[in-house]
Scaffold this active site. Structure first.
Site, PDB file in Angstrom:
ATOM      1  N   GLU A 148       0.830  -1.205   0.000  1.00 43.40           N
ATOM      2  CA  GLU A 148       0.000   0.000   0.000  1.00 43.40           C
ATOM      3  C   GLU A 148       0.864   1.253   0.000  1.00 43.40           C
ATOM      4  O   GLU A 148       2.016   1.210   0.442  1.00 43.40           O
ATOM      5  CB  GLU A 148      -0.857   0.027   1.291  1.00 43.40           C
ATOM      6  CG  GLU A 148      -2.318  -0.227   1.088  1.00 43.40           C
ATOM      7  CD  GLU A 148      -3.056   0.886   0.333  1.00 43.40           C
ATOM      8  OE1 GLU A 148      -2.470   1.574  -0.513  1.00 43.40           O
ATOM      9  OE2 GLU A 148      -4.253   1.046   0.588  1.00 43.40           O
ATOM     10  N   ASP A 149       0.307   2.354  -0.481  1.00 42.36           N
ATOM     11  CA  ASP A 149       1.026   3.629  -0.388  1.00 42.36           C
ATOM     12  C   ASP A 149       0.885   4.219   1.015  1.00 42.36           C
ATOM     13  O   ASP A 149       1.841   4.659   1.630  1.00 42.36           O
ATOM     14  CB  ASP A 149       0.536   4.625  -1.459  1.00 42.36           C
ATOM     15  CG  ASP A 149      -0.987   4.775  -1.505  1.00 42.36           C
ATOM     16  OD1 ASP A 149      -1.690   4.107  -0.718  1.00 42.36           O
ATOM     17  OD2 ASP A 149      -1.479   5.556  -2.343  1.00 42.36           O
ATOM     18  N   PHE A 200      -2.566  15.430   5.016  1.00 43.37           N
ATOM     19  CA  PHE A 200      -2.767  14.890   3.671  1.00 43.37           C
ATOM     20  C   PHE A 200      -1.460  15.114   2.925  1.00 43.37           C
ATOM     21  O   PHE A 200      -0.936  16.229   2.869  1.00 43.37           O
ATOM     22  CB  PHE A 200      -3.923  15.596   2.956  1.00 43.37           C
ATOM     23  CG  PHE A 200      -4.306  14.894   1.686  1.00 43.37           C
ATOM     24  CD1 PHE A 200      -5.146  13.787   1.726  1.00 43.37           C
ATOM     25  CD2 PHE A 200      -3.808  15.304   0.459  1.00 43.37           C
ATOM     26  CE1 PHE A 200      -5.485  13.099   0.565  1.00 43.37           C
ATOM     27  CE2 PHE A 200      -4.133  14.628  -0.706  1.00 43.37           C
ATOM     28  CZ  PHE A 200      -4.984  13.527  -0.644  1.00 43.37           C
TER      29      PHE A 200
END
Ligand code: 5GP
Length: 233
Positions: A148-149, A200
């Site tokens: 996964e990132d 984010f």
């Protein structure tokens, strides 16, 4: 990579990292294009201005050097964990592709490779999970290693784990982990970097509305940047 319009080779340039390699036609279909054709198609000037602001103000969290030396360590850990086994490595597209491309050549263990595409984000807000591309092979009775990132709320990984119940084992390797953002209980087994809070981030495969994936660094995409870009354009 060839341009779909003029058929010339697409050059990897600094600007491409910001502008991406695609333009959308009237029907919303994406086309792979070179910079020259992109200029004819798209609002490139505006995007260049946007890019300039972002370069000046986006904070780098991890440099390419830091990321790649951490990936080397992860490769060693994976080799150790799968000694004598042949893991079934599943890359979650598109975000983990850059990470996978760097990680897999460093592995000494033999492995099988597959890909899935799960989508859980539109912009910076979590959305519903979609299964866009199923793996080609079967993980039944195999030792799955999901790449996964980033693990954020954990919903995507829980969705994938649910699907892979028939595997012998399932482990998760993620470049980034945001434990404070977790909504469901899931833990990665191999973690590149742990992020504090719920930032984010973009770069090294991670996008914001299809932008910044090609960055070789991981950068913070703060709210004020988003608001400022919207105010400008
Ligand atoms: P989760 O289901 O754990 O909330 O989210 C997993 C997916 O959301 C990731 O594979 C990634 O595509 C996206 N995502 C979560 N956090 C971030 C972030 O900080 N930046 C970007 N670009 N994508 C994120």
């Amino acid at each position: 990579m060839k341009c779909e319009i003029c058929k010339n080779k697409i050059q990897e340039t600094f600007l491409k990292k910001f502008l991406g390699t695609h333009v959308k036609d009237e029907k919303g279909k994406k086309h792979l294009v070179c910079f020259e054709c992109q200029k004819k198609y798209d609002n490139v000037k505006e995007k260049m201005l946007e890019a300039l602001w972002l370069v000046l103000f986006m904070k780098t969290l991890y440099t390419q050097k830091q990321i790649e030396s951490r990936i080397k360590e992860l490769a060693k850990d994976i080799d150790k964990a799968y000694e004598g086994k042949i893991p079934y490595i599943i890359c979650t597209l598109i975000g983990a592709k850059k990470f996978c491309n760097k990680l897999l050549p460093l592995l000494n263990v033999a492995y099988e490779y597959d890909e899935i595409k799960l989508k859980s984000y539109g912009g910076t807000k979590a959305g519903e999970i979609l299964y866009e591309k199923e793996p080609l092979g079967s993980w039944k009775s195999k030792d799955v290693l999901l790449i996964e990132d980033i693990v954020d709320t954990g919903n995507t990984m829980v969705f994938a784990l649910e699907k892979m119940k028939s595997a012998n084992s399932v482990k998760i390797c993620t470049l980034l982990d945001k434990p404070e953002a977790r909504e469901v209980k899931v833990e990665a087994n191999f973690i590149g970097f742990v992020l504090e809070g719920k930032p984010f981030v973009v770069g090294y495969g991670l996008d914001y509305n299809e932008k910044f994936r090609e960055f070789d660094e991981i950068k913070l995409y703060e709210d004020w940047i988003d608001n400022f870009v919207k105010f400008l354009f």
